[in-house]
Write an enzyme that holds these catalytic residues in place. Structure first.
Site, PDB file in Angstrom:
ATOM      1  N   HIS A 190       0.668  -1.083   0.076  1.00  0.00           N
ATOM      2  CA  HIS A 190       0.217  -0.038   0.018  1.00  0.00           C
ATOM      3  C   HIS A 190       0.880   1.129   0.021  1.00  0.00           C
ATOM      4  CE1 HIS A 190      -4.046  -1.678   1.046  1.00  0.00           C
ATOM      5  NE2 HIS A 190      -3.346  -2.598   1.516  1.00  0.00           N
ATOM      6  N   LYS A 205      -8.488  13.928   4.461  1.00  0.00           N
ATOM      7  CA  LYS A 205      -7.614  12.731   4.346  1.00  0.00           C
ATOM      8  C   LYS A 205      -6.426  12.970   5.646  1.00  0.00           C
ATOM      9  CE  LYS A 205      -6.441  13.797   0.041  1.00  0.00           C
ATOM     10  NZ  LYS A 205      -6.378  12.838  -0.556  1.00  0.00           N
ATOM     11  N   ARG A 206      -5.791  11.878   5.917  1.00  0.00           N
ATOM     12  CA  ARG A 206      -4.616  12.208   6.994  1.00  0.00           C
ATOM     13  C   ARG A 206      -3.787  13.299   6.551  1.00  0.00           C
ATOM     14  NH1 ARG A 206      -4.198   8.122  11.040  1.00  0.00           N
ATOM     15  NH2 ARG A 206      -2.187   9.125  11.628  1.00  0.00           N
ATOM     16  N   LYS A 223       0.830  14.539   0.995  1.00  0.00           N
ATOM     17  CA  LYS A 223      -0.526  14.763   0.601  1.00  0.00           C
ATOM     18  C   LYS A 223      -0.605  16.220   0.141  1.00  0.00           C
ATOM     19  CE  LYS A 223      -2.445  11.081   2.890  1.00  0.00           C
ATOM     20  NZ  LYS A 223      -2.870   9.801   2.030  1.00  0.00           N
ATOM     21  N   THR A 277      -8.413   6.582  -2.097  1.00  0.00           N
ATOM     22  CA  THR A 277      -9.708   5.796  -2.169  1.00  0.00           C
ATOM     23  C   THR A 277     -10.853   6.920  -2.028  1.00  0.00           C
ATOM     24  OG1 THR A 277      -9.653   5.250   0.028  1.00  0.00           O
ATOM     25  CG2 THR A 277      -9.429   3.600  -1.897  1.00  0.00           C
ATOM     26  N   LYS A 283     -14.714   8.159  -3.952  1.00  0.00           N
ATOM     27  CA  LYS A 283     -15.611   8.480  -3.388  1.00  0.00           C
ATOM     28  C   LYS A 283     -16.212  10.011  -3.670  1.00  0.00           C
ATOM     29  CE  LYS A 283     -14.047   5.968   0.471  1.00  0.00           C
ATOM     30  NZ  LYS A 283     -13.083   5.847   1.866  1.00  0.00           N
TER      31      LYS A 283
HETATM   32  C1  26W Z   1       3.698   0.474   9.917  1.00  0.00           C
HETATM   33  C2  26W Z   1       2.997   1.735   9.732  1.00  0.00           C
HETATM   34  C3  26W Z   1       2.308   1.986   8.782  1.00  0.00           C
HETATM   35  C4  26W Z   1       0.856   1.766   8.926  1.00  0.00           C
HETATM   36  C5  26W Z   1       0.070   2.090   7.840  1.00  0.00           C
HETATM   37  C6  26W Z   1       2.599   2.032   7.199  1.00  0.00           C
HETATM   38  C7  26W Z   1       1.830   2.097   6.288  1.00  0.00           C
HETATM   39  C8  26W Z   1       0.385   2.078   6.357  1.00  0.00           C
HETATM   40  C9  26W Z   1      -0.396   2.152   5.365  1.00  0.00           C
HETATM   41  C10 26W Z   1       0.256   1.380   4.153  1.00  0.00           C
HETATM   42  C11 26W Z   1      -0.772   3.277   5.054  1.00  0.00           C
HETATM   43  C12 26W Z   1      -2.014   3.610   4.234  1.00  0.00           C
HETATM   44  O1  26W Z   1      -3.138   3.702   4.625  1.00  0.00           O
HETATM   45  N1  26W Z   1      -2.028   3.589   2.775  1.00  0.00           N
HETATM   46  C13 26W Z   1      -2.983   3.947   2.019  1.00  0.00           C
HETATM   47  O2  26W Z   1      -3.404   2.744   1.487  1.00  0.00           O
HETATM   48  C14 26W Z   1      -4.625   3.137   0.733  1.00  0.00           C
HETATM   49  C15 26W Z   1      -5.447   1.820   0.504  1.00  0.00           C
HETATM   50  O3  26W Z   1      -4.998   0.962  -0.595  1.00  0.00           O
HETATM   51  C16 26W Z   1      -4.278   3.872  -0.391  1.00  0.00           C
HETATM   52  O4  26W Z   1      -5.445   4.244  -1.120  1.00  0.00           O
HETATM   53  C17 26W Z   1      -3.537   5.198  -0.184  1.00  0.00           C
HETATM   54  O5  26W Z   1      -2.876   5.582  -1.372  1.00  0.00           O
HETATM   55  C18 26W Z   1      -2.267   4.514   0.846  1.00  0.00           C
HETATM   56  O6  26W Z   1      -1.813   5.870   1.356  1.00  0.00           O
END
Ligand code: 26W
Length: 834
Positions: free
Chosen positions: A379, A570-571, A576, A678, A682
């Site tokens: 992701h 978004k976060r 971003k 995503t 939406k």
């Molecule tokens: C380990 C810490 C950590 C926690 C969460 C590292 C990375 C993450 C995720 C990968 C962050 C995340 O939510 N990524 C998002 O995933 C979405 C679903 O695929 C994408 O639409 C977003 O672009 C992406 O930032």
């Protein structure tokens, strides 16, 4: 467990039965529901209608609706019924579910009947709806995707379990103190959770620490792990009902329980705190969601969480598999396990351990089974987000897994050496152990190596995976990486969140799109229809008035519902680029102040999102947004034509209110860094036009809606790469743009922070010295794209035509489509569409 079904007498509650989605006699259905809700209120909640709060009514309604889901659920899991040939197990550390009542009602086709039933009892369904707390067991995109996938799997008939952690506390609540983010604990379970079924009898031991013994059994030594400590994983099940109630899957979340509730030795010594200490420590595993996205937490507790839920899930699914099929060796024929990012990737050595050490399967055969069973979704490509764990920590916590990882690594490196003799660089990039940074286990390489398919979440992201983080692994396994562009469940994000627009669409093209959103394309020939525009505009205006009310209540800011609602939700993260949006806001502000009497177009800039508690820059960006908001909103020279609102505590429920009211969707990440997005889907589905870079799924949105119906600007991923390689100089860019120079000067000089004029000095200087996310490089292009937005907004028929096209083309971004692709191309399961 409070199972009302057992407790309440049959006289007040007629026999339950799953309601068909299109109940023929809706009024009879409402009467039945009314009786059931009243019975639940009386016998399960223990309240009289006169004394009941909205929360009580919510619980009663949820329990009544739940009964109907359970009827289906038990039917599907009836031991007499033939078992599905293959099941999917979706392992995810996060499920960002939100509220469930309307999901259940919508999918069962009971929304109007329930409204009628409650109205008959003098209760407003919409008030009851808001009494449900959000289940916020996720940070952002990754967790919300898992929730959309659960809905889609149940809807298109993929037999599936979601596995995760039942955190006592989900993502923190965001408050604002003087414009600064404050984190407060979240407590979604404090009033109980009517959707879940606790199963204290379904529990598995999870080991940590200890040592590995070699036992001779025949010629080969057998490894036996003797953990120093054991935690119990206890199951809590939530039924997930799909569209029209045809299928019900299970979300099984694990909670940690100490084997011994209390240490009697310590208690008898009078050490009452010490008597509970072990229990508190052990049960802390499922206490709270790690609130950071994109930066690995790195703490031991996080690794414990990962192993805890992974091991429980594997034990559980292997138990089910062997009970149904006898032999563990046929696992891959009946089981597909999807790893949602690397968080559950310890599953790879865990499955090997179970197969080899416990079931005595020879290593080579076990490896074949493992590869055929697992697949992994990546992701993010941000280097700081790629998980790795220090070898000493892994050795201490999971000694047997570390041995297995070493063995997998040795075999993989040997195979690579044979294929590419002499290529030592290759060996160091594909190694499971990173030797550069003090010996760490690379979880991405582990997940890749143990999976038969690895996917990215948009076309561009998948390409970049092949070129960057997984380049060498991709060279060795060219068929492994595949693309699965993300999707969203339009049932929640269109039908439930935006009933007004949904009705207009139904009137225009009929209801078929509710079963298959491809039918939304029937809107294309009507895209220029003035009558349709009028209806959609009226529906959106109602949504904008509702949002304006929220902004008034929460921010004490009046906004004009007829202004353009420009939305970035978004976060908060530097990549971003909320900052880019804020800089443009200041640019408009400066321009308006310079020429106050020009015919400025009314605009509202709406922001929402949480920052990781430890992410200082992100928190400063929130403060900047609030500082700009305060200055702009109270400046009389603007005549109210520009307003800025940072809405606190962004969550799924707030998104459901903002998205249907948005005109413009900000998707402005530095190209190459947003894996998919995503929220972009939406917003487009609900008819907002996108202003965005060629990043993530924006690229595919552009391909579907066409160049005339989206505002694309800025550097491409390739250009970003080239700029960075050359060494990017922000000062030169600022020198070349007088607008940008003025904007930065005003922020730096304290125009928005008169109480602390130096607040943004270092921040702006930092941006000029290292503009890592190329905000200054894209500013002029973004500013120009915003002027195109203005131009189009003034020409309302053209704007509305584009808006209709965005909705019409949104069907492709349905997570049903995405799940169909996973089913066919990764899991090899056939959806049961019957
Ligand atoms: C380990 C810490 C950590 C926690 C969460 C590292 C990375 C993450 C995720 C990968 C962050 C995340 O939510 N990524 C998002 O995933 C979405 C679903 O695929 C994408 O639409 C977003 O672009 C992406 O930032």
């Amino acid at each position: 467990m409070t199972d009302a079904a057992v407790a309440s007498p049959e006289t007040v509650r007629p026999v339950r039965g799953a309601a068909p989605a299109d109940a023929p006699d809706s009024s009879a259905e409402a009467k039945k529901l009314s009786k059931e809700i009243l019975a639940e209120l009386t016998y399960s909640v223990g309240r009289t209608p006169a004394k009941a709060s909205n929360r009580d009514w919510f619980v009663a309604t949820a329990l009544a609706v739940r009964d109907r889901i359970v009827d289906r659920w038990t039917l599907e899991h009836d031991p007499e019924r033939p078992k599905p040939a293959k099941r999917v197990y979706y392992l995810s550390l996060e499920f960002l579910i939100g509220r469930l009542l309307f999901d259940a009602l919508h999918n069962l086709g009971l929304t109007e009947e329930t409204r009628e039933a409650l109205a008959g009892l003098g209760v407003d369904l919409d008030k009851v709806r808001t009494a449900e707390p959000d289940a916020a067991l996720g940070n952002g995109g990754l967790g919300r995707l898992a929730a959309c996938f659960m809905d889609s799997m149940a809807s298109i008939g993929v037999p599936a379990f979601g596995y995760g952690i039942r955190y006592d506390h989900g993502l923190f609540r965001q408050g604002m103190r003087d414009g600064w983010q404050q984190e407060y604990p979240e407590d979604w379970l404090s009033f109980g959770n009517p959707w879940e079924f606790p199963h204290p009898e379904i529990d598995y031991p999870i080991g940590f620490g200890g040592y590995v013994e070699q036992v001779m059994q025949g010629p080969e030594p057998r490894h036996v792990w003797r953990p120093a400590e054991t935690v119990e994983a206890v199951a809590f099940d939530t039924p997930v009902v799909g569209w029209r109630g045809k299928h019900v899957n299970t979300l099984r979340l694990w909670s940690a329980r100490a084997p011994d509730p209390i240490s009697l030795d310590a208690f008898n010594r009078g050490d009452y705190v010490g008597a509970l200490a072990d229990r508190v420590r052990i049960e802390s595993i499922s206490k709270v969601l790690y609130p950071s996205d994109e930066t690995p937490a790195g703490q031991e507790l996080r690794l414990r969480q990962e192993y805890f839920f992974t091991s429980a899930s594997l034990q559980d699914l292997i138990h089910r598999h062997t009970a149904e099929n006898g032999d563990v060796r046929s696992l891959a024929d009946h089981v597909a396990i999807q790893l949602n990012d690397t968080h559950p990737s310890i599953a790879v050595p865990e499955l090997m351990r179970i197969l080899v050490d416990i079931h005595g399967v020879p290593w080579a055969e076990a490896w074949k089974i493992t590869l055929a069973t697992f697949s992994y979704t990546n992701h993010t490509l941000l280097p700081e987000a790629l998980e790795s764990w220090p070898v000493p920590l892994m050795e201490r916590l999971l000694p047997r897994h570390m041995q297995i990882i070493y063995l997998i690594n040795a075999l993989e490196l040997e195979a690579a050496r044979e294929r590419r003799p002499g290529d030592d660089d290759l060996l160091s990039t594909i190694s499971l152990i990173d030797e550069q940074n003090g010996r760490r286990v690379r979880m991405g390489v582990l997940a890749f190596t143990g999976s038969h398919k690895v996917n990215g979440v948009s076309a561009l992201h998948t390409e970049l995976m092949k070129q960057t983080v997984f380049r060498d692994l991709h060279g060795l396994h060219p068929d492994r990486i595949v693309n699965k562009t993300n999707g969203i469940t339009f049932r929640r994000w269109l039908a439930q969140a935006n009933p007004g627009l949904t009705e207009v669409i139904k009137d225009a093209i009929g209801p078929e799109f509710l079963d298959d959103p491809k039918h939304l394309e029937k809107l294309v020939p009507l895209a220029g229809d003035a009558g349709l525009h009028e209806k959609i505009t009226a529906a959106r205006r109602r949504n904008k008035i509702a949002l304006a009310k929220i902004i008034q209540e929460r921010n004490e800011v009046y906004v004009d519902p007829d202004a353009l609602f420009d939305v970035q939700i978004k976060r908060i993260h530097e990549y971003k680029r909320q900052l880019l949006n804020l800089l443009e806001t200041v640019a408009i502000y400066n321009a308006m102040r310079a020429q106050p009497m020009r015919a400025w177009m009314p605009r509202v800039k709406i922001f929402a999102g949480k920052a990781a508690a430890s992410y200082h820059t992100a928190k400063l960006i929130i403060k900047l947004a609030n500082d700009i908001a305060r200055t702009v909103n109270s400046d009389p020279t603007l005549r109210g034509l520009l307003k800025v609102a940072f809405l606190p505590n962004y969550n799924v429920s707030l998104a459901e209110r903002i998205i249907p009211a948005a005109d413009l969707s900000e998707q402005i990440s530095t190209a190459g860094l947003e894996a998919s997005g995503t929220g972009n889907m939406k917003l487009a589905l609900n008819g907002a036009l996108t202003i965005g870079t060629l990043d993530g799924a924006n690229v595919e949105i552009k391909e579907h809606v066409g160049d005339d119906n989206i505002f694309i600007f800025g550097l491409t991923a390739q250009e970003v790469e080239a700029r960075k390689r050359r060494g990017y100089d922000a000062r030169a860019a600022v020198d070349a743009s007088s607008t940008l120079r003025q904007v930065l000067d005003s922020i730096r000089g304290g125009v928005f922070s008169p109480d602390d004029p130096n607040r943004y000095r270092d921040f702006v200087d930092g941006l000029l010295a290292h503009d890592t996310f190329l905000v200054t490089a894209d500013f002029d292009a973004y500013f120009a794209a915003q002027r195109q937005v203005y131009k189009k907004w003034r020409d309302r028929p053209t704007w509305m035509k584009s808006s209709v096209i965005n909705t019409a083309k949104g069907g492709w971004f349905s997570s049903d489509r995405t799940i169909g692709e996973y089913a066919r191309e990764i899991w090899d399961v056939v959806p049961d569409t019957a």
